[in-house]
Scaffold this motif. Structure first.
Motif, PDB file in Angstrom:
ATOM      1  N   GLY A   1       0.830  -1.192   0.133  1.00 35.25           N
ATOM      2  CA  GLY A   1       0.071   0.036  -0.101  1.00 35.25           C
ATOM      3  C   GLY A   1       0.841   1.298   0.085  1.00 35.25           C
ATOM      4  O   GLY A   1       1.896   1.349   0.643  1.00 35.25           O
ATOM      5  N   LEU A   2       0.320   2.303  -0.798  1.00 34.94           N
ATOM      6  CA  LEU A   2       0.976   3.557  -0.803  1.00 34.94           C
ATOM      7  C   LEU A   2      -0.309   4.586  -0.602  1.00 34.94           C
ATOM      8  O   LEU A   2      -1.027   4.699  -1.321  1.00 34.94           O
ATOM      9  CB  LEU A   2       1.701   3.852  -2.041  1.00 34.94           C
ATOM     10  N   MET A   3       0.117   5.499   0.630  1.00 34.82           N
ATOM     11  CA  MET A   3      -1.048   6.606   0.650  1.00 34.82           C
ATOM     12  C   MET A   3      -0.418   7.935   0.508  1.00 34.82           C
ATOM     13  O   MET A   3       0.757   8.096   1.413  1.00 34.82           O
ATOM     14  CB  MET A   3      -1.609   6.478   2.025  1.00 34.82           C
ATOM     15  N   LEU A   4      -0.744   8.652  -0.266  1.00 34.38           N
ATOM     16  CA  LEU A   4      -0.067  10.075  -0.328  1.00 34.38           C
ATOM     17  C   LEU A   4      -1.208  11.165   0.324  1.00 34.38           C
ATOM     18  O   LEU A   4      -2.486  10.985   0.151  1.00 34.38           O
ATOM     19  CB  LEU A   4      -0.013  10.485  -1.740  1.00 34.38           C
ATOM     20  N   ILE A   5      -0.761  12.212   1.218  1.00 32.03           N
ATOM     21  CA  ILE A   5      -1.381  12.944   1.881  1.00 32.03           C
ATOM     22  C   ILE A   5      -0.721  14.496   1.262  1.00 32.03           C
ATOM     23  O   ILE A   5       0.544  14.569   1.285  1.00 32.03           O
ATOM     24  CB  ILE A   5      -1.441  12.961   3.198  1.00 32.03           C
ATOM     25  N   HIS A   6      -1.457  15.384   0.878  1.00 30.03           N
ATOM     26  CA  HIS A   6      -0.733  16.796   0.485  1.00 30.03           C
ATOM     27  C   HIS A   6      -1.896  17.679   0.639  1.00 30.03           C
ATOM     28  O   HIS A   6      -3.051  17.672   0.342  1.00 30.03           O
ATOM     29  CB  HIS A   6      -0.080  16.740  -1.010  1.00 30.03           C
ATOM     30  N   SER A   7      -1.517  18.951   0.772  1.00 27.65           N
ATOM     31  CA  SER A   7      -2.345  20.197   0.929  1.00 27.65           C
ATOM     32  C   SER A   7      -1.979  21.110  -0.316  1.00 27.65           C
ATOM     33  O   SER A   7      -1.111  21.365  -0.641  1.00 27.65           O
ATOM     34  CB  SER A   7      -1.948  21.058   2.192  1.00 27.65           C
ATOM     35  N   THR A   8      -3.379  21.543  -0.858  1.00 27.41           N
ATOM     36  CA  THR A   8      -3.179  22.623  -1.892  1.00 27.41           C
ATOM     37  C   THR A   8      -2.710  24.023  -1.332  1.00 27.41           C
ATOM     38  O   THR A   8      -2.232  24.770  -2.307  1.00 27.41           O
ATOM     39  CB  THR A   8      -4.527  22.965  -2.492  1.00 27.41           C
TER      40      THR A   8
ATOM     41  N   ILE B   1      -5.984  14.744  -1.015  1.00 27.62           N
ATOM     42  CA  ILE B   1      -5.655  16.070  -1.179  1.00 27.62           C
ATOM     43  C   ILE B   1      -6.393  16.990  -0.225  1.00 27.62           C
ATOM     44  O   ILE B   1      -7.609  16.917  -0.410  1.00 27.62           O
ATOM     45  CB  ILE B   1      -5.729  16.639  -2.817  1.00 27.62           C
ATOM     46  N   THR B   2      -5.834  17.576   0.485  1.00 26.80           N
ATOM     47  CA  THR B   2      -6.521  18.526   1.482  1.00 26.80           C
ATOM     48  C   THR B   2      -6.420  19.942   1.168  1.00 26.80           C
ATOM     49  O   THR B   2      -5.681  20.496   0.376  1.00 26.80           O
ATOM     50  CB  THR B   2      -5.654  18.493   3.031  1.00 26.80           C
ATOM     51  N   LYS B   3      -7.332  20.836   1.581  1.00 17.54           N
ATOM     52  CA  LYS B   3      -7.609  22.235   1.204  1.00 17.54           C
ATOM     53  C   LYS B   3      -7.222  23.114   2.506  1.00 17.54           C
ATOM     54  O   LYS B   3      -7.356  24.384   2.504  1.00 17.54           O
ATOM     55  CB  LYS B   3      -9.037  22.408   0.924  1.00 17.54           C
ATOM     56  N   LYS B   4      -6.688  22.712   3.641  1.00 18.68           N
ATOM     57  CA  LYS B   4      -6.163  23.413   4.632  1.00 18.68           C
ATOM     58  C   LYS B   4      -4.772  23.241   4.858  1.00 18.68           C
ATOM     59  O   LYS B   4      -4.030  21.984   4.347  1.00 18.68           O
ATOM     60  CB  LYS B   4      -6.896  22.932   6.040  1.00 18.68           C
ATOM     61  N   GLY B   5      -4.415  23.888   5.806  1.00 19.93           N
ATOM     62  CA  GLY B   5      -2.902  23.742   6.269  1.00 19.93           C
ATOM     63  C   GLY B   5      -1.884  24.295   5.388  1.00 19.93           C
ATOM     64  O   GLY B   5      -2.191  25.298   4.387  1.00 19.93           O
TER      65      GLY B   5
ATOM     66  N   SER C   1      -7.015   2.448  -6.768  1.00 19.56           N
ATOM     67  CA  SER C   1      -6.611   3.698  -7.492  1.00 19.56           C
ATOM     68  C   SER C   1      -7.487   4.804  -6.987  1.00 19.56           C
ATOM     69  O   SER C   1      -8.709   5.112  -7.597  1.00 19.56           O
ATOM     70  CB  SER C   1      -6.358   3.760  -8.933  1.00 19.56           C
ATOM     71  N   LYS C   2      -7.413   5.654  -5.800  1.00 16.36           N
ATOM     72  CA  LYS C   2      -8.422   6.300  -5.031  1.00 16.36           C
ATOM     73  C   LYS C   2      -7.881   7.751  -4.933  1.00 16.36           C
ATOM     74  O   LYS C   2      -6.605   7.900  -4.161  1.00 16.36           O
ATOM     75  CB  LYS C   2      -8.687   5.813  -4.050  1.00 16.36           C
ATOM     76  N   MET C   3      -8.738   8.704  -5.387  1.00 17.28           N
ATOM     77  CA  MET C   3      -8.231  10.141  -5.078  1.00 17.28           C
ATOM     78  C   MET C   3      -9.344  10.863  -4.537  1.00 17.28           C
ATOM     79  O   MET C   3     -10.595  10.641  -4.630  1.00 17.28           O
ATOM     80  CB  MET C   3      -7.877  10.761  -6.402  1.00 17.28           C
ATOM     81  N   THR C   4      -9.099  11.457  -3.105  1.00 14.73           N
ATOM     82  CA  THR C   4     -10.105  12.295  -2.294  1.00 14.73           C
ATOM     83  C   THR C   4      -9.479  13.630  -2.210  1.00 14.73           C
ATOM     84  O   THR C   4      -8.358  13.716  -1.988  1.00 14.73           O
ATOM     85  CB  THR C   4     -10.385  11.577  -1.137  1.00 14.73           C
ATOM     86  N   TRP C   5     -10.524  14.657  -2.039  1.00 10.93           N
ATOM     87  CA  TRP C   5     -10.266  15.746  -1.844  1.00 10.93           C
ATOM     88  C   TRP C   5     -11.339  16.218  -0.365  1.00 10.93           C
ATOM     89  O   TRP C   5     -12.198  15.876  -0.340  1.00 10.93           O
ATOM     90  CB  TRP C   5     -10.650  16.804  -2.834  1.00 10.93           C
ATOM     91  N   SER C   6     -10.408  16.843   0.446  1.00  8.53           N
ATOM     92  CA  SER C   6     -11.367  17.529   1.639  1.00  8.53           C
ATOM     93  C   SER C   6     -10.489  18.847   1.987  1.00  8.53           C
ATOM     94  O   SER C   6      -9.456  19.143   1.810  1.00  8.53           O
ATOM     95  CB  SER C   6     -11.308  16.470   2.686  1.00  8.53           C
TER      96      SER C   6
END
Length: 325
Positions: free
Chosen positions: A250-257, A281-285, A320-325
């Motif tokens: 498994g590979l999980m990527l976390i990043h903020s815009t 992909i987060t929208k804070k921080g 192959s999953k992409m989520t935004w919050s």
């Protein structure tokens, strides 16, 4: 007339000489600045460790281990799981960001360690070379840090008897974790928060951001620094290529815009090269501050992800999953 011609020739020669000297001086100056910048990059100021796991009511063991490649002394904490209802065979290794250490980061790493410990994970937190309390003279932004992390995995496996290993890293530690996770058969899952995809390309594109110098001289200055400091080989650190080997883990990527240091596009590049990955992909921080803005959600998502890959033999289905919050 003859004297006038000689005089003009002398003026031209003097002008050419002055131009040559000015150019030589400029090249010497740029070379000197390149060496200075390279030295500064490889020698960030060490941050002191200001908190201990005991301040979070965690049991812990002070660990000294050694890099298996060059014997650099490395320091860390072994934090055992606080679950008493079963004996866990799972451990998560934390890898910190550039210029930080196992505890001193923009987020509360010990708070996250406490939550993972309560969920049945042992946690191993350590300092990369030239960081925190570890030895070593230079920081190489992933090249030799890779061997530090491989040595941490070796310690967890052979000294603690744990074979189910997950990695979580931030920035430089995230990129290093992706590379190491692709190479180590003991790693089942990797969580990478705010990684860069290709150190060579990223360095040149963000040169002005980090140095304040014009981007036009970046290529020359980077080449000089690499030639002087042989451990600084940027072309060796390419997480997006390592991501191609994530077929069965498994590979999980976390990043903020809002990340101003490393664009979330870097994580997207890694994601697009991985056969099995998910990206949040987060929208804070900002840079490696995602945890600060949504602690509960961050913890729940990474625990769910780790449990998916670290409960013995799991049923593998490529995702192959992409989520935004």
């Amino acid at each position: 007339m003859h004297v006038l011609i000689i005089f003009r020739q002398e003026k031209v020669m003097n002008l050419l000489l002055n131009i040559s000297l000015a150019f030589l001086f400029f090249m010497i100056l740029i070379t000197a600045i390149s060496i200075y910048v390279g030295y500064q990059v490889m020698n960030p100021m060490r941050l002191a460790i200001s908190q201990l796991p005991s301040e979070y009511h965690l049991e812990y063991e002070e660990i000294t281990f050694y890099n298996n490649s060059d014997s650099v002394e490395l320091k860390g904490w072994w934090i055992p799981s606080t679950r008493r209802d079963f004996i866990t065979q799972k451990a998560v290794i934390f890898s910190h960001s550039y210029g930080d250490n196992r505890q001193s980061m923009p987020i509360e790493t010990l708070k996250l360690a406490k939550r993972l410990s309560s969920e049945g994970f042992h946690v191993f937190m350590y300092d990369f070379r030239n960081s925190g309390e570890s030895g070593g003279r230079f920081t190489t932004i992933g090249r030799k840090e890779k061997t530090d992390l491989l040595s941490a995995i070796h310690f967890v496996k052979h000294e603690k008897g744990i074979h189910e290993i997950g990695l979580i890293g931030w920035s430089m530690g995230a990129s290093t974790s992706i590379i190491v996770g692709s190479e180590s058969p003991n790693v089942r899952a990797v969580i990478a928060d705010s990684p860069f995809a290709d150190l060579e390309t990223y360095t040149k594109e963000s040169f002005t951001y980090w140095t304040g110098l014009p981007n036009q001289v970046s290529k020359y200055m980077v080449q000089v620094a690499e030639n002087v400091f042989i451990d600084l080989n940027l072309s060796d650190v390419k997480p997006y290529i390592a991501a191609r080997r994530y077929e069965n883990k498994g590979l999980m990527l976390i990043h903020s815009t809002k990340d101003g240091a490393i664009s979330y596009k870097q994580s997207e590049l890694i994601y697009n090269n991985a056969p099995n990955a998910e990206i949040w992909i987060t929208k804070k921080g900002g840079h490696i501050r995602n945890y600060n803005h949504q602690k509960d959600k961050y913890e729940e998502r990474i625990i769910e992800f780790l449990n998916k890959y670290m409960y013995g033999d799991f049923m593998f289905t490529p995702i192959s999953k992409m989520t935004w919050s």
